[in-house]
Structures are given as structure tokens and as C-alpha cells.
Scaffold this active site. Structure first.
Site, mmCIF file in Angstrom:
data_model
loop_
_atom_site.group_PDB
_atom_site.id
_atom_site.type_symbol
_atom_site.label_atom_id
_atom_site.label_comp_id
_atom_site.label_asym_id
_atom_site.label_seq_id
_atom_site.Cartn_x
_atom_site.Cartn_y
_atom_site.Cartn_z
ATOM 1 N N CYS A 195 0.456 1.906 -5.478
ATOM 2 C CA CYS A 195 -0.550 2.715 -6.169
ATOM 3 C C CYS A 195 -0.038 4.109 -6.513
ATOM 4 C CB CYS A 195 -1.799 2.849 -5.298
ATOM 5 S SG CYS A 195 -2.715 1.317 -5.069
ATOM 6 N N HIS A 212 0.833 -1.199 0.000
ATOM 7 C CA HIS A 212 0.000 0.000 0.000
ATOM 8 C C HIS A 212 0.871 1.254 0.000
ATOM 9 C CE1 HIS A 212 -4.099 -1.421 0.313
ATOM 10 N NE2 HIS A 212 -3.781 -2.266 1.283
ATOM 11 N N ARG A 253 -0.039 2.685 -11.432
ATOM 12 C CA ARG A 253 0.885 2.008 -10.535
ATOM 13 C C ARG A 253 2.277 2.621 -10.681
ATOM 14 N NH1 ARG A 253 -3.182 0.570 -8.863
ATOM 15 N NH2 ARG A 253 -4.002 -1.525 -8.525
#
Length: 236
Positions: A204, A135, A213
Site C-alpha cells: 500500500c 501489508h 500501490r
């Protein structure tokens, strides 16, 4: 209904909506981080206990007697268990205390506890592409500083017996989520040619979105038995 009542009702609704928005933001900015920190710490404890109880067999160096043609080939490694930790990752660029467990697969629940290994990609140190996702924001923000990665930065992975030090090859690359070639054995766009021992990190982009990405590629630079102590990249 009087104008005063309408105004008061509207004001109360705005206050309620504002409070809900604040709670929502606190949940994502704070509470998911607390949950992720607790979960990651639990996975690290599990991993360290596992290594102490059942150390992973260390592969002999290439060309040693144990790998000569006259010897029987080593048995296939035990597959990683879905959602379970198998390694630790350290990235000094992100801070001296930055360490996260690497778990098998990139399912939503897995990434709430640490970094996720793309199933089917290489193991740490093996020929191929060891690919890992994390993340950027929420759930501990493990890759919050991803854009700071620079060529030559170390990414150190410990599987319980060996420290694997990878070196970032180029600044992070921006692409779309459907570009699966970035985790190919020889990742497209990486500049690598032919078979090798590679690492791909993904997260991300933008920071609070997921329309794209960010990718960072690295190549294996050095290995060190855990019994020899931490590598110099982590001894500062």
C-alpha cells in the site's frame, strides 16, 4: 443544567474519546503486530514440518536426461491450497532477520498471517510473473521499508527444495490499485521484454493509507538446491 455540569460532562466525554482513540492506535500499532508475528511463526512451523515430512520434488535442470523428449512429461504440480503457506521469502535489504511465509491468495485473512501470492500468477522460478502482496503497516509491517528497495537488491525465495534469488530491476513504482497489469506475465511498466522469470512485489501507498500501490519488479538471477545450503545473499 448548570454551566459547571455541562463543562464537566463535556470533559468526561473528551477523556473517554481520547482513551478510545489511544486504545485504537495501540491495537493497530502493537496488537496486530503481535498477532501477525504469532500467526507467521505458526505458518513457518507448519511449512518446515511439511517439508520435513513430504519434501517437494525438485525439478531437474533444463537439458538433463530427465527432461529429454523421450521421457514422459512430469505430472502437473499440486495446486497451492488457499490460505496455506508454500514458500519463505527473505529480503536482506529489510534486515538480516527479515523472513516471512508466502501463502496462497491475497484475501484479508491471509495477509494477516504473512505475504500473499496472487492466485493465477507463476510459481517461484517458473516462467511468468510470481506476484506477491504484503501489508505496509499493521499486521507485522512486513513491507514497512518497501521504499528502500534499490536495483540489484536480492529477494530470496525458498520453496523447500530450491533457493530462488531474484534481483530488483528498478526503484519502486507508484500506481493505482486498479492497475492489474503490474502482475501480468510480462508486467507493464517494468521494462521487461518478452517471456521471462519475473517477480512482482506490491504494497500500500501511502504508508498509512491505501489510495495507491507501490510496486517493485525483479528478475530471476540464480537458483540453488536447498541441499547446498543457504545462498551467499543470506550468509552474512
Amino acid at each position: 443544567m448548570s454551566v459547571r455540569l455541562v463543562v464537566r460532562t463535556f470533559s468526561e466525554l473528551c477523556i473517554t474519546a481520547g482513551a478510545l482513540i489511544i486504545l485504537f492506535v495501540v491495537y493497530f500499532l502493537f496488537w496486530t503486530g503481535v498477532k501477525a508475528a504469532d500467526a507467521a511463526e505458526g505458518e513457518i512451523d507448519t511449512l518446515q514440518s511439511q517439508w520435513a515430512r513430504e519434501p517437494v520434488a525438485q525439478a531437474p535442470p533444463p537439458g538433463s536426461a530427465e527432461t529429454s523428449p523421450s521421457k514422459d512429461p512430469d505430472p502437473a504440480p499440486v495446486p497451492y491450497r488457499a490460505g496455506k503457506p508454500f514458500a519463505m521469502m527473505h529480503i536482506p535489504r529489510f534486515g538480516a532477520g527479515w523472513e516471512w511465509p508466502v501463502l496462497e491468495n491475497t484475501a484479508v485473512g491471509t495477509l494477516k498471517k504473512g505475504l500473499g501470492h496472487y492466485s493465477g500468477t507463476a510459481r517461484p522460478g517458473d516462467t511468468g510473473n510470481f506476484a506477491v502482496a504484503g501489508h505496509r503497516r499493521t499486521y507485522g509491517d512486513p513491507f514497512k521499508d518497501f521504499p528502500k528497495l534499490r536495483p540489484g537488491d536480492a529477494v530470496v525465495v525458498n520453496d523447500g527444495t530450491t533457493w530462488f534469488t531474484y534481483r530488483i530491476a528498478k526503484k519502486p513504482y507508484r500506481t493505482v490499485p486498479t492497475d492489474t497489469a503490474v502482475v501480468d506475465p510480462v508486467p507493464r511498466g517494468s521494462g521487461f521484454e518478452g517471456a521471462g522469470r519475473y517477480l512482482t512485489l506490491t504494497t500500500c501507498e501511502p504508508e498509512w493509507g491505501s489510495s495507491h500501490r507501490l510496486i517493485a519488479w525483479a528478475h530471476l538471477d540464480a537458483t540453488r538446491p536447498v541441499s547446498d545450503g543457504r545462498p551467499p545473499e543470506l550468509s552474512g
